[in-house]
Design a protein around this motif. Structure first.
Motif, PDB file in Angstrom:
ATOM      1  N   ILE A  94      -7.159  -0.315   4.395  1.00 29.71           N
ATOM      2  CA  ILE A  94      -6.274  -0.300   3.224  1.00 29.71           C
ATOM      3  C   ILE A  94      -6.761  -1.274   2.156  1.00 29.71           C
ATOM      4  CG2 ILE A  94      -3.953  -0.852   2.378  1.00 29.71           C
ATOM      5  CD1 ILE A  94      -2.862   0.139   5.051  1.00 29.71           C
ATOM      6  N   ALA A  95      -6.790  -0.797   0.931  1.00 32.86           N
ATOM      7  CA  ALA A  95      -7.202  -1.599  -0.213  1.00 32.86           C
ATOM      8  C   ALA A  95      -6.716  -0.873  -1.469  1.00 32.86           C
ATOM      9  CB  ALA A  95      -8.726  -1.768  -0.236  1.00 32.86           C
ATOM     10  N   ASP A  96      -7.062  -1.411  -2.610  1.00 34.03           N
ATOM     11  CA  ASP A  96      -6.890  -0.674  -3.866  1.00 34.03           C
ATOM     12  C   ASP A  96      -7.560   0.685  -3.663  1.00 34.03           C
ATOM     13  OD1 ASP A  96      -7.473   0.386  -6.485  1.00 34.03           O
ATOM     14  OD2 ASP A  96      -7.167  -1.609  -7.327  1.00 34.03           O
TER      15      ASP A  96
ATOM     16  N   PRO B   8      -1.692   3.760  -0.381  1.00 30.27           N
ATOM     17  CA  PRO B   8      -2.247   2.432  -0.641  1.00 30.27           C
ATOM     18  C   PRO B   8      -2.357   2.191  -2.157  1.00 30.27           C
ATOM     19  CG  PRO B   8      -3.467   3.541   1.085  1.00 30.27           C
ATOM     20  CD  PRO B   8      -2.527   4.561   0.503  1.00 30.27           C
ATOM     21  N   ASN B   9      -2.190   0.916  -2.525  1.00 29.05           N
ATOM     22  CA  ASN B   9      -2.545  -0.307  -1.843  1.00 29.05           C
ATOM     23  C   ASN B   9      -1.467  -0.899  -0.942  1.00 29.05           C
ATOM     24  OD1 ASN B   9      -1.311  -0.678  -4.550  1.00 29.05           O
ATOM     25  ND2 ASN B   9      -1.599  -2.863  -4.243  1.00 29.05           N
TER      26      ASN B   9
ATOM     27  N   MET C  88     -11.351   2.112  -1.512  1.00 29.23           N
ATOM     28  CA  MET C  88     -11.238   2.455  -0.097  1.00 29.23           C
ATOM     29  C   MET C  88     -12.410   3.297   0.377  1.00 29.23           C
ATOM     30  SD  MET C  88      -7.126   3.076   0.399  1.00 29.23           S
ATOM     31  CE  MET C  88      -7.345   3.763   2.046  1.00 29.23           C
TER      32      MET C  88
ATOM     33  N   ASN D 243     -11.266  -4.565   0.766  1.00 31.34           N
ATOM     34  CA  ASN D 243     -10.149  -5.319   0.197  1.00 31.34           C
ATOM     35  C   ASN D 243     -10.613  -6.681  -0.334  1.00 31.34           C
ATOM     36  OD1 ASN D 243      -7.335  -5.777  -0.380  1.00 31.34           O
ATOM     37  ND2 ASN D 243      -7.207  -7.053   1.442  1.00 31.34           N
TER      38      ASN D 243
ATOM     39  N   TYR E 141      -4.208  -5.644  -0.967  1.00 35.41           N
ATOM     40  CA  TYR E 141      -3.403  -5.064   0.122  1.00 35.41           C
ATOM     41  C   TYR E 141      -1.981  -5.603  -0.033  1.00 35.41           C
ATOM     42  CZ  TYR E 141      -2.039  -4.329   5.105  1.00 35.41           C
ATOM     43  OH  TYR E 141      -1.419  -3.974   6.278  1.00 35.41           O
TER      44      TYR E 141
ATOM     45  N   LYS F 146      -8.474  -5.795  -9.742  1.00 33.90           N
ATOM     46  CA  LYS F 146      -8.261  -5.065  -8.494  1.00 33.90           C
ATOM     47  C   LYS F 146      -6.908  -5.435  -7.892  1.00 33.90           C
ATOM     48  CE  LYS F 146     -10.694  -4.310  -4.057  1.00 33.90           C
ATOM     49  NZ  LYS F 146     -11.905  -4.691  -3.297  1.00 33.90           N
ATOM     50  N   ARG F 147      -6.240  -4.461  -7.285  1.00 32.74           N
ATOM     51  CA  ARG F 147      -4.964  -4.706  -6.617  1.00 32.74           C
ATOM     52  C   ARG F 147      -5.211  -5.066  -5.147  1.00 32.74           C
ATOM     53  NH1 ARG F 147      -3.858  -0.754 -10.401  1.00 32.74           N
ATOM     54  NH2 ARG F 147      -1.984  -1.157 -11.660  1.00 32.74           N
TER      55      ARG F 147
END
Length: 536
Positions: free
Chosen positions: A313-315, A267-268, A319, A407, A416, A413-414
């Protein structure tokens, strides 16, 4: 896995073989540009970047000079490496202000969902670290197509008209979309298929990227133009956001699957969903081709993995669970127990208890690369930076506006990401890159392609040709019109709600290149678009 020469489906193409090199993309001119780099003494990395830049010009409906990018690759047949060049939300973003405006989710069009574009940085970083030819030579074909023009293809013409209709229906459609209409709808209508289409502003931008190793894009005049447009049209990007962008070199993740190792990026991106599904399926015996029980299990495993992915799922910095927990054998076994003889309504599990263009290239030196870049949906945000030809992605659409979500959108922040390159190895040795682009279809298609390749021994072209299914929500599964009616009926009897779908574009577009036991290359390309597998 022994790839078979048999064609069990109404095949649209023959598999491609080559000895010196190969480049597979969704456009024949881009694939040719990649192979041309090999003929000039370049390597697979040069080929991939040349093709990627050409696709920005030739397929503006799927990617642009404002896209993000990921890659998995091997240098000289060595250990797999990964690259993440996705950008962050601008420092001007305020989640509460978005909610106060009445937004319940991130908007699709306009400058609000635009994050820092990462593709130009990816081109420069891969070229500088692994390429053999100068970036000015690698980007020359794309610059030529943009400046001198190329005949417009039918798919692009159709996509331009579709995008124009959607933006005209958008009540918020305003001056920020004027540049898009100026470039893609000159005189109020799209160029006709076969008509010469030029984008000289994009040619200038690509030339600046090539001459400065993308520094002008992130630090110079191009960066200033992006930021000026962001300020004018309600975006959140500042010059510092662009200047601080860095390509991340990451370690890919893998799971074993019936004697092979399947690799995705952490991830991301959502590649971990494909790995989770295959991890579940690894506990079942391989199924014969189009066996109803086997396909049922593939759908169920994918549903369970997807519902977890959408939850967690996230940056990676935000998570709640780690990729290792999500991919643990214990968690896969727990999820596998939920799969019975009939379809279920999936719900997220708890991993803490015990546990969209795609291309690939290869040369005869052992270099192979799986590469993907994308605007997200269609033309992305619909915003083109004035005077640059840069069509900006809308990757911020992947964020949640729920402040409790890992997320949740935030500055720096990035989001999903849906785009995922894949790679296959056996006993740790590279076999080859693969990928199927297409939003949330991507991990589902990865599962389908890998099971057909590994369990059924089909060659890459047949794996890509095969009719696909797409789980949408609950028990609903869309299938292509060529999908076996017997198989569809069998799945319906197991409780799946089967919908025959005529929108072929929704089932993804794939490419694959594998190294044969003889040291040569075998490749397949997508029949659902103008795919090409150029070989040397």
């Amino acid at each position: 896995m022994e790839t078979s020469a048999l064609y069990p489906y109404p095949s649209r193409r023959y598999v491609t073989y080559a000895a010196r090199g190969m480049c597979a993309t969704s456009n024949h001119l881009a694939a040719q540009a990649g192979v041309d780099m090999l003929k000039k003494g370049g390597n697979a990395f040069d080929a991939a970047i040349a093709a990627a830049a050409c696709l920005v010009v030739l397929e503006p409906q799927t990617n642009g000079a404002g896209s993000d990018a990921f890659a998995i690759f091997t240098q000289n047949g060595g250990k797999l490496q990964g690259m993440n060049s996705t950008g962050v939300m601008g420092r001007g973003f305020d989640l509460q202000k978005m909610r106060d405006k009445g937004y319940k989710e991130m908007p699709h069009y306009g400058f609000e969902p635009v994050t820092v574009p990462g593709a130009p940085a990816a081109w420069a970083a891969i070229n500088e670290k692994y390429g053999r030819l100068p970036l000015t030579e690698v980007l020359a074909p794309a610059i030529s197509y943009a400046r001198e023009g190329q005949a417009l293809c039918t798919i692009t013409w159709s996509s331009i008209n579709t995008m124009a209709s959607r933006m005209r229906e958008n009540t918020d459609c305003g001056p920020q979309f004027d540049e898009w209409f100026r470039i893609f709808m000159p005189g109020g209508e799209a160029p006709r298929p076969g008509q010469l289409f030029r984008n000289p502003d994009l040619a200038d931008t690509l030339e600046a990227i090539a001459k400065t190793q993308a520094k002008d894009y992130y630090q110079g005049e191009i960066a200033d133009r992006i930021v000026a447009a962001s300020h004018k049209f309600g975006g959140f990007l500042e010059k510092e956001d662009l200047m601080e962008h860095e390509v991340q070199w990451v370690q890919p993740l893998s799971v074993p699957y019936h004697g092979y190792e399947v690799w995705e990026l952490p991830p991301n991106g959502q590649g971990i969903i494909a790995l989770m599904a295959l991890n579940i399926l690894n506990g079942f015996e391989p199924s014969p081709l189009d066996d109803p029980l086997g396909v049922h299990r593939q759908i169920e495993a994918t549903k369970l993995a997807f519902i977890d992915g959408l939850r967690y799922i996230a940056d990676p910095r935000y998570m709640e669970v780690s990729p290792e927990e999500m991919l643990s054998p214990e968690y896969a076994a727990a999820r596998r127990k939920l799969i019975g003889q009939t379809a279920i309504e999936p719900a997220p599990g708890n991993p803490k208890n015990p546990g969209t263009v795609y291309l690939c290239a290869a040369d005869n030196e052992g270099n192979m690369i799986s590469y993907i870049q994308s605007n997200y949906a269609g033309f992305g945000s619909g915003v083109v930076v004035p005077g640059t030809g840069i069509a900006l992605q809308n990757r911020g659409k992947g964020f949640s506006l729920d402040p409790e979500s890992p997320n949740a959108a935030a500055p720096g922040k990035r989001p999903y990401h849906t785009i995922i390159p894949g790679f296959l190895t056996k006993d740790g040795k590279p076999v080859g890159p693969f990928g199927v682009m297409g939003g949330f279809m991507q991990p589902q298609a990865h599962v389908q392609v890998m099971t057909k390749l590994i369990d059924c021994g089909l060659n890459p072209q047949v794996c890509i040709d095969a009719p696909r299914w797409l789980w949408t929500a609950g028990k609903e599964v869309h299938v292509e019109t060529e999908f076996s009616t017997y198989l569809a009926d069998s799945l319906a009897q197991r409780g799946h709600k089967i919908v025959f779908d005529t929108n072929r574009g929704g089932f993804g577009k794939g490419q694959m290149i594998l190294r044969t036991p003889f040291g040569t290359l075998i490749g397949g390309t997508e029949p659902r678009c103008e795919g090409a597998c150029a070989a040397w």
